[in-house]
Design an enzyme around this catalytic site. Structure first.
Site, PDB file in Angstrom:
ATOM      1  CB  CYS A 132      30.009 -67.321  20.938  1.00  0.00           C
ATOM      2  SG  CYS A 132      31.468 -68.388  20.869  1.00  0.00           S
ATOM      3  CG  HIS A 251      32.977 -65.964  24.898  1.00  0.00           C
ATOM      4  ND1 HIS A 251      33.169 -67.044  25.727  1.00  0.00           N
ATOM      5  CD2 HIS A 251      32.749 -66.484  23.660  1.00  0.00           C
ATOM      6  CE1 HIS A 251      33.068 -68.160  25.021  1.00  0.00           C
ATOM      7  NE2 HIS A 251      32.803 -67.844  23.770  1.00  0.00           N
TER       8      HIS A 251
END
Lengths: 345, 345
Positions: A132, A251
């Site tokens: 990710c 994130h």
């Protein structure tokens, strides 16, 4: 893969945070899906999930599960991938694997469709979906590569959902118990299967995934090694620090990029404004910049806080944010499936 | 300041998050305190606060408040400092000011006692306490300066209490309302007096304090300018990114330091293990590193995750954490008071 009107899709790990989003992303993006088979461990079998108004039942995975499947999306962890990917390939499926199991294998393409779709041409049945935190980084770096990428220094602010749905529930539980006055509440952070747990509520933890012998974490080395492979720049310098923060989804990354030549903020903004699936949110005067709560449920990569280093005109600072479960996992995997379909026949 | 057995102390901003900790730090560290006068704006006057078992009443500040005061600790914001510091000095007090009002003035020492206590010798009545995120950074940089500091790249993870007690309450409120299902809850973040507010619960915000014309925030420029002044290194390169995280107490910093010569992790650990008021927490094998919840209510600066850059032996990475209200504010101010007392007479 053969050209067809509709493609049979299997999802292994269908009940997980990423698996569920793989299904919803297939729905949202209008992939020409024929049959959908939802697979999981025997423990999760029987769960019901809706897809295009129908109710699908999750089955326990077995070799026959992959018969007739064109594309199998895997998100059930590295050991499940190691066990089931060869089986699925043997039964004729192309596997798009979200785990770390095959990412660094020489004969497995590691693909971010905005960056290296050409790598798909040479797959041997397994295609790896990158980590990710790497995906959102390389989407931005790729858009700026013409300036000559030299050195990337990155500190991350990673959401707990990167550890799965269980970690989302665990953070909410820690917050509730901490607010109720309980002291030193710990659950599963920073690593579920680690003896020593650290509070995550109202805290930041400078450890994502386990430590390696070199003093870096596995997550940090993924940022280095996967970025190099995807960008096809084996000697790109990457200096990584990965930190978990009490955020559920999304994130964020504080990034300093040193280029070979001086680069202006205007040039960087122009490239990013025109980059595929990048959203530029960068207006300090009106306090506009990306943040995790802004990107939830979005497939693009958001970037802002673009500024030149105070002394080095070759270094540009950026703040990059994306939904780690979508662009960082499910969305990117479905984009890979779409590219395969585009290339078929 | 004259040598005395006991020193009369005033605290301006006594009801704030830092003011209360100034009082408790005076108590904990055993400063030879005579009379204590607690001062605040008329709005907060009348509040009762306990000190050494006695109950003190907060008074509205006026010029006479500083008569007979030896040391006045200020933490009521820059405009209160601008108004009252000259008054207090005129009435004979030495002012230790926690605001940004005088920090960059040439004739005002900006002091971290572990780093530049000698700067106190030349004060003219006002001594400035540096910004919280700067203090913990320079404590560590100073311990490593013999290796030749060249370039510091820093990304911060800053607690909301840096914005005062109101921000602590606001984050808790946002968390409660968000958990209750309310959407897009905003209160005072990132800057109270800013039109546009951003959710802080389960989010990170890449803005601490207001933006300046150069695209950096005021907090980021404090990291640059205050570090240079305290370390007396006007050409030290600092590349700052300041980010607010949903943590109540304790700032964390991800820092890459490039030195003039190659430096080993062992050398860095050795210097930090022996540095004044630094706690080394650095054992990846047992997942030991500093984090904000570990440092609450501690006066030291904690450091860990020490590792060499993967390619550049001159660059060392570190993770630095301290209680922003103590070492970052009240504790450092009281340490300055102690140094003044030590130097008196």
């Amino acid at each position: 893969m053969e050209r067809k009107d509709r493609y049979h899709i299997a999802i292994l790990g269908a009940t997980g945070a990423v698996g569920r989003r793989m299904l919803s992303t297939l729905e949202r993006r209008g992939v020409p899906v024929g049959e959908v088979r939802l697979l999981a461990s025997p423990r999760s079998a029987g769960t019901r999930v809706s897809f295009r108004g129908q109710e699908l039942v999750v089955e326990a995975v077995r070799p026959e599960s992959f018969d007739g499947v064109d594309i199998a999306l895997f998100s059930a962890g590295a050991s499940a991938s190691e066990e089931w990917a060869p089986v699925a390939v043997e039964r004729g499926a192309v596997v798009i694997d979200n785990s770390s199991a095959f990412r660094m294998h020489d004969d497995v393409p590691l693909v971010v469709p905005e960056v290296n779709p050409h790598a798909l041409a040479h797959h041997r049945g397994i295609i790896a979906n990158p980590n990710c935190s790497t995906i959102q980084l390389v989407v931005v770096l790729h858009a700026l590569r013409e300036f000559g990428l030299e050195h990337v220094t990155i500190s991350t602010y990673q959401a707990v959902s990167g550890m799965g749905q269980r970690a989302v529930d665990a953070l909410l539980e820690e917050v509730r118990r901490t607010e109720a006055g309980e002291r030193d509440v710990t659950t599963v952070f920073p690593v579920v299967k680690q003896d020593r747990h650290v509070p995550m509520a109202f805290n930041v933890i400078p450890q994502c995934d386990i430590f390696l012998d070199n003093g870096y974490t596995k997550e940090e080395m993924k940022l280095v090694n996967e970025s190099r492979k995807i960008l096809e720049m084996p000697s790109l310098r990457v200096t990584p620090t990965a930190v978990r923060v009490p955020v559920l989804y999304g994130h964020a990354e504080s990034v300093a990029v040193r280029f070979r030549e001086p680069v202006t903020v205007a040039e960087v903004r122009e490239r990013l404004a025109n980059a595929e699936n990048v959203v530029l949110v960068d207006d300090p005067a009106s306090c506009a910049y990306p943040h995790p709560r802004m990107v939830e449920d979005r497939g693009e990569t958001f970037v802002g806080r673009i500024r030149q280093d105070l002394e080095d005109p070759r270094t540009i600072l950026l703040f990059i944010v994306a939904d780690n479960l979508l662009k960082g996992a499910a969305w990117n995997a479905v984009q890979i499936a779409e590219k395969l379909i585009e290339m078929a026949g």
